[in-house]
Design an enzyme around this catalytic site. Structure first.
Site, mmCIF file in Angstrom:
data_model
loop_
_atom_site.group_PDB
_atom_site.id
_atom_site.type_symbol
_atom_site.label_atom_id
_atom_site.label_comp_id
_atom_site.label_asym_id
_atom_site.label_seq_id
_atom_site.Cartn_x
_atom_site.Cartn_y
_atom_site.Cartn_z
ATOM 1 N N PRO A 133 0.817 -1.216 0.000
ATOM 2 C CA PRO A 133 0.000 0.000 0.000
ATOM 3 C C PRO A 133 0.855 1.273 0.000
ATOM 4 O O PRO A 133 0.499 2.258 -0.643
ATOM 5 C CB PRO A 133 -0.815 -0.111 1.302
ATOM 6 C CG PRO A 133 -0.851 -1.577 1.603
ATOM 7 C CD PRO A 133 0.425 -2.153 1.066
ATOM 8 N N ILE A 358 -13.066 9.180 -32.975
ATOM 9 C CA ILE A 358 -13.550 8.842 -34.322
ATOM 10 C C ILE A 358 -14.988 8.325 -34.268
ATOM 11 O O ILE A 358 -15.790 8.592 -35.159
ATOM 12 C CB ILE A 358 -12.587 7.829 -35.001
ATOM 13 C CG1 ILE A 358 -11.260 8.537 -35.304
ATOM 14 C CG2 ILE A 358 -13.203 7.234 -36.262
ATOM 15 C CD1 ILE A 358 -10.134 7.629 -35.743
ATOM 16 N N GLU A 384 3.879 -2.839 -13.752
ATOM 17 C CA GLU A 384 5.209 -3.304 -14.204
ATOM 18 C C GLU A 384 6.148 -2.120 -14.448
ATOM 19 O O GLU A 384 6.927 -2.120 -15.397
ATOM 20 C CB GLU A 384 5.075 -4.153 -15.472
ATOM 21 C CG GLU A 384 4.149 -5.325 -15.294
ATOM 22 C CD GLU A 384 4.870 -6.649 -15.204
ATOM 23 O OE1 GLU A 384 6.051 -6.737 -15.581
ATOM 24 O OE2 GLU A 384 4.237 -7.598 -14.714
HETATM 25 C C1 LIG Z 1 -4.407 -3.606 -12.122
HETATM 26 C C2 LIG Z 1 -3.098 -3.691 -11.400
HETATM 27 C C3 LIG Z 1 -2.457 -4.906 -11.301
HETATM 28 C C4 LIG Z 1 -1.253 -5.007 -10.601
HETATM 29 N N1 LIG Z 1 -0.664 -6.234 -10.430
HETATM 30 C C5 LIG Z 1 0.407 -6.349 -9.605
HETATM 31 C C6 LIG Z 1 0.929 -7.631 -9.264
HETATM 32 O O1 LIG Z 1 0.444 -8.671 -9.716
HETATM 33 N N2 LIG Z 1 1.976 -7.689 -8.388
HETATM 34 C C7 LIG Z 1 2.528 -6.576 -7.866
HETATM 35 O O2 LIG Z 1 3.460 -6.712 -7.080
HETATM 36 N N3 LIG Z 1 2.068 -5.339 -8.159
HETATM 37 C C8 LIG Z 1 1.014 -5.204 -9.007
HETATM 38 N N4 LIG Z 1 0.507 -3.959 -9.301
HETATM 39 C C9 LIG Z 1 1.112 -2.779 -8.688
HETATM 40 C C10 LIG Z 1 1.810 -1.864 -9.672
HETATM 41 O O3 LIG Z 1 3.000 -2.448 -10.110
HETATM 42 C C11 LIG Z 1 1.998 -0.519 -8.964
HETATM 43 O O4 LIG Z 1 0.729 0.097 -8.892
HETATM 44 C C12 LIG Z 1 2.976 0.367 -9.686
HETATM 45 O O5 LIG Z 1 4.271 -0.142 -9.549
HETATM 46 C C13 LIG Z 1 2.952 1.800 -9.157
HETATM 47 O O6 LIG Z 1 3.058 1.840 -7.787
HETATM 48 P P1 LIG Z 1 2.065 2.748 -6.915
HETATM 49 O O7 LIG Z 1 0.693 2.406 -7.369
HETATM 50 O O8 LIG Z 1 2.401 2.582 -5.491
HETATM 51 O O9 LIG Z 1 2.365 4.224 -7.384
HETATM 52 P P2 LIG Z 1 3.486 5.197 -6.781
HETATM 53 O O10 LIG Z 1 4.789 4.503 -6.728
HETATM 54 O O11 LIG Z 1 2.962 5.790 -5.526
HETATM 55 O O12 LIG Z 1 3.527 6.313 -7.899
HETATM 56 C C14 LIG Z 1 2.574 7.375 -7.982
HETATM 57 C C15 LIG Z 1 3.024 8.321 -9.066
HETATM 58 O O13 LIG Z 1 4.300 8.876 -8.726
HETATM 59 C C16 LIG Z 1 5.244 8.612 -9.752
HETATM 60 N N5 LIG Z 1 6.556 8.373 -9.150
HETATM 61 C C17 LIG Z 1 6.874 7.549 -8.092
HETATM 62 N N6 LIG Z 1 8.181 7.574 -7.867
HETATM 63 C C18 LIG Z 1 8.733 8.414 -8.771
HETATM 64 C C19 LIG Z 1 10.059 8.840 -9.059
HETATM 65 N N7 LIG Z 1 11.113 8.416 -8.351
HETATM 66 N N8 LIG Z 1 10.255 9.701 -10.080
HETATM 67 C C20 LIG Z 1 9.190 10.156 -10.815
HETATM 68 N N9 LIG Z 1 7.920 9.779 -10.595
HETATM 69 C C21 LIG Z 1 7.695 8.919 -9.596
HETATM 70 C C22 LIG Z 1 4.712 7.374 -10.466
HETATM 71 O O14 LIG Z 1 5.198 7.272 -11.790
HETATM 72 C C23 LIG Z 1 3.220 7.647 -10.422
HETATM 73 O O15 LIG Z 1 2.861 8.510 -11.439
HETATM 74 C C24 LIG Z 1 -0.669 -3.840 -10.033
HETATM 75 C C25 LIG Z 1 -1.329 -2.610 -10.169
HETATM 76 C C26 LIG Z 1 -2.529 -2.521 -10.828
HETATM 77 C C27 LIG Z 1 -3.213 -1.188 -10.901
#
Ligand SMILES: Cc1cc2nc3c(=O)[nH]c(=O)nc-3n(C[C@H](O)[C@H](O)[C@H](O)COP(=O)(O)OP(=O)(O)OC[C@H]3O[C@@H](n4cnc5c(N)ncnc54)[C@H](O)[C@@H]3O)c2cc1C
Length: 404
Positions: A133, A358, A384
């Site tokens: 989270p 479109i 990913e």
């Molecule tokens: C439908 C779905 C399926 C998924 N399946 C899996 C799974 O099977 N296993 C698993 O482990 N995870 C899974 N995920 C998790 C997914 O990999 C993460 O949501 C993703 O890595 C982004 O992490 P976060 O949501 O915590 O966003 P955050 O890391 O909080 O990022 C929020 C925003 O800040 C930006 N940001 C963060 N750090 C930086 C930085 N250093 N520089 C610039 N910008 C930054 C990000 O690009 C984004 O725009 C899934 C997510 C979804 C939505």
């Protein structure tokens, strides 16, 4: 190193058609129903298992018996052309299988990967649980802990994982946990949580914007005890690696980079499958729909949009195929896998939005599939590795600097 050749061999053309037929005959007709239901599409995955499309043998063949690297992206593009939510339901176990294959011993791979799939008679699922989270992109921020209990030779896992594909409904969960918090991301290890292990439960199931047929949920680990043999790679190797990191010795970052880069082209292939679906549909629509007494495609503004969509898809596919080929040669130099994923995610989001444009008002309704494709496309900018994380990886690779 064999030359890059962006043309498909006979086997690849056969696989492409086989997956396309399944996508057209089984996935397309079922897509809307499962998107609306937001439930795991067991009958579709079972049907995929019946024909061998869902199963570790397919994955192993496509991955390991293909020196070109193109088979997997070709198959995935067709599947996601069928439907991304159903495609993710079929491909989700592959994340767990890849996690086991990248860290496990040969015996562990042989024992656990088949259990991520089960058999056509009894389909099973795998889940790869890394994100938390409070830590998605920031992998150094994981808090789920793994503590070794020497008396019983067990590992005890505690924490909460977020956004996990197949989370809580999978038979095999691959969990990334912190074994040494001081070492941040270098103090992690991967564990198998076998079927029916006490203490693992599903937290909230997310209501999503897109890929709604794919199940995404929290996984709660409450004093989950797994036998020592569930540590992927084994304790001896883990202890050696941690000792090296504590001594400040550099790990093999080049090898790690090659591994991460190699999985990204397949995610890009998912994205262009969705983009192609929307492009093809809107091209046909533009040839049929009339306004001001002529087909709307006869307006350059519409025809040029379609020209751009086609061009962007072709460009993305070439990046993906080249990156997939580089992955086979272990030849990444400038994070080409990340480039392919970054570009394809953006293209899918853009192309599906243009498709709505479109179709006009019809495109904005749920009677037509383009709004679903637009919702489905967006995930490819997020999971990913988000768009920004891909940019970070690429900027570090091209500059040689630790860009923050
Ligand atoms: C439908 C779905 C399926 C998924 N399946 C899996 C799974 O099977 N296993 C698993 O482990 N995870 C899974 N995920 C998790 C997914 O990999 C993460 O949501 C993703 O890595 C982004 O992490 P976060 O949501 O915590 O966003 P955050 O890391 O909080 O990022 C929020 C925003 O800040 C930006 N940001 C963060 N750090 C930086 C930085 N250093 N520089 C610039 N910008 C930054 C990000 O690009 C984004 O725009 C899934 C997510 C979804 C939505």
């Amino acid at each position: 190193m064999a030359d890059f050749n962006p043309s498909l061999n006979e086997d690849q053309l056969t696989i492409q058609k086989w997956v396309h037929d399944f996508a057209e005959d089984v996935m397309r007709p079922a897509a809307e129903e499962w998107d609306e239901k937001e439930e795991f599409p067991w009958p579709v995955v079972e049907e995929a298992a019946q024909i061998g499309l869902y199963g570790w043998e397919f994955l192993a063949n496509a991955m390991f018996n293909d020196p070109t690297g193109l088979t997997m992206p070709v198959a995935i593009e067709e599947m996601f052309w069928g439907d991304a939510g159903l495609g993710m339901a079929i491909m989700g176990s592959g994340l767990a299988a890849a996690g086991i294959a990248s860290s496990g011993s040969q015996e562990q791979v042989m024992e656990w990967v088949p259990q991520c799939y089960g058999s056509p008679e009894k389909v099973q699922l795998g889940a790869f649980a890394a994100s938390e989270p409070d830590a998605g992109s920031d992998v150094g921020g994981y808090r789920t802990s793994a503590k070794y209990d020497q008396a019983t030779d067990e590992w005890v896992l505690n924490g909460t994982k977020a956004w996990i594909t197949n989370g809580g409904i999978a038979d095999i969960h691959v969990v990334i946990a912190v074994v040494d918090p001081e070492l941040r991301s270098k103090g992690h290890a991967s564990f198998i949580v076998p079927p029916g292990t006490k203490g693992l439960s599903m937290g909230q199931k997310y209501k999503k914007h897109g890929i709604r047929a794919s199940h995404t949920a929290e996984v709660v680990l409450d004093d989950v005890r797994v036998p020592g043999r569930c540590l992927l790679g084994g304790k001896e190797k883990l202890d050696e690696r941690l000792a090296r990191v504590r001594r400040g010795e550099k790990g093999n970052s080049q090898a790690a980079m090659q591994t991460f880069e190699a999985t990204r082209p397949t995610v890009g292939a998912q994205a262009i499958g969705v983009a192609r679906a929307a492009y093809e549909y809107s091209l046909e629509y533009a040839k049929q729909r009339e306004a001001f007494g002529r087909k709307i495609i006869m307006n350059q503004s519409i025809a040029f949009m379609l020209a751009d969509m086609a061009t962007e898809i072709e460009a993305s596919r070439l990046l993906i195929w080249r990156a997939a080929w580089l992955g086979k040669q272990k030849g990444f130099v400038n994070a080409e896998g990340s480039m392919a994923k970054l570009k394809a995610g953006r293209v899918a989001t853009h192309v599906t939005e243009r498709a709505i444009q479109i179709l006009g008002g019809y495109g904005y309704t749920r009677e037509y599939p383009v709004e679903r494709w637009h919702r489905d496309a967006k995930i490819h900018d997020i999971f990913e590795g988000t768009e920004q994380i891909q940019q970070l990886v690429i900027s570090r690779a091209i500059s040689g600097l630790r860009i923050e």
